[in-house]
Design an enzyme around this catalytic site. Sequence first.
Site, PDB file in Angstrom:
ATOM      1  N   ASN A 277      43.091  77.327  16.853  1.00 49.80           N
ATOM      2  CA  ASN A 277      41.733  77.086  17.372  1.00 49.80           C
ATOM      3  C   ASN A 277      41.044  75.873  16.730  1.00 49.80           C
ATOM      4  O   ASN A 277      40.026  75.391  17.235  1.00 49.80           O
ATOM      5  CB  ASN A 277      40.845  78.327  17.234  1.00 49.80           C
TER       6      ASN A 277
ATOM      7  N   ASP B 180      38.915  87.627  24.085  1.00 51.32           N
ATOM      8  CA  ASP B 180      39.085  86.340  24.757  1.00 51.32           C
ATOM      9  C   ASP B 180      38.148  86.255  25.956  1.00 51.32           C
ATOM     10  O   ASP B 180      37.794  87.278  26.547  1.00 51.32           O
ATOM     11  CB  ASP B 180      40.556  86.215  25.204  1.00 51.32           C
TER      12      ASP B 180
END
Length: 241
Positions: free
Chosen positions: A84, A36
Amino acid sequence: MLTFLIVCAGNELKDKGRTIMEENLKIPAHVALILDGNGRWAKKRGLPRQFGHKKGCETLEQVVEDAARLGIRYLTVYGFSTENWKRPEEEVGALMQLFRFYAKRLLDIVDAINVLEEKTKKNTGMTFVIAVNYGSRDEITRAVRKIMTDVENGKIAPEDMTEKVFASYLDTAGIPDPDLMIRTSGELRLSNYLLWQLAYSELYVTECLWPDFNKEELLNAIRQYNKRERRFGGVTAVKTE
Ligand code: IPE
Ligand code: IPE
Ligand code: MG
């Protein structure tokens, strides 16, 4: 629907490194990664988010090799979640482009992946798993659906259901649960990653943004892991190896 791409390295890379020997580090068999911070990495440099993803892929290439050399047996990476898809079309497009590139530039991603999996299934080195369009709730829901169909068809009876049988319906069937879960960029959440499998994994979060992650960061995570006492609900240290 693609969830897991599983690739096994051709050979065992037996370069266990001085650090491991000197510090007598126990290497986790399975490391799960939430990579991330790509977007923030790019933003800090005044670049579009896509640049962060590109740099993130380069980092991943290096980390996969480092992990194999350290003797990690399985590395499972969260590449793209079911959530996402909410991102701007341009970013999703750029990410898909990167996956295509890494799946040998073939036009049909799923075909490329099937070929890759088939070609590498007899290999003995580290197993690298990348979760794309993966979400743990989706995985569990799909597993339940498969189980219900199998019950309906008489393949399995409700009383046969155990944790082990249930796990065999998940995308991770045949892969041991992660020993260590690493998340970069400081976020303290699982973001729908391996909810079942991480039940007793050690969690490690670093502030480091994914594109800046490297072997030393990986070793720091392993050092922390070595300080943990895995009790699995018991009272004394349980030996895991
Ligand atoms: C991780 O980086 C990559 C994916 C989720 C595909 P992010 O894109 O989430 O980066 P941040 O969290 O916005 O910085
Ligand atoms: C988790 O990161 C998904 C991947 C790394 C592929 P996100 O950036 O999507 O997670 P949130 O939105 O911060 O929870
Ligand atoms: Mg993020």
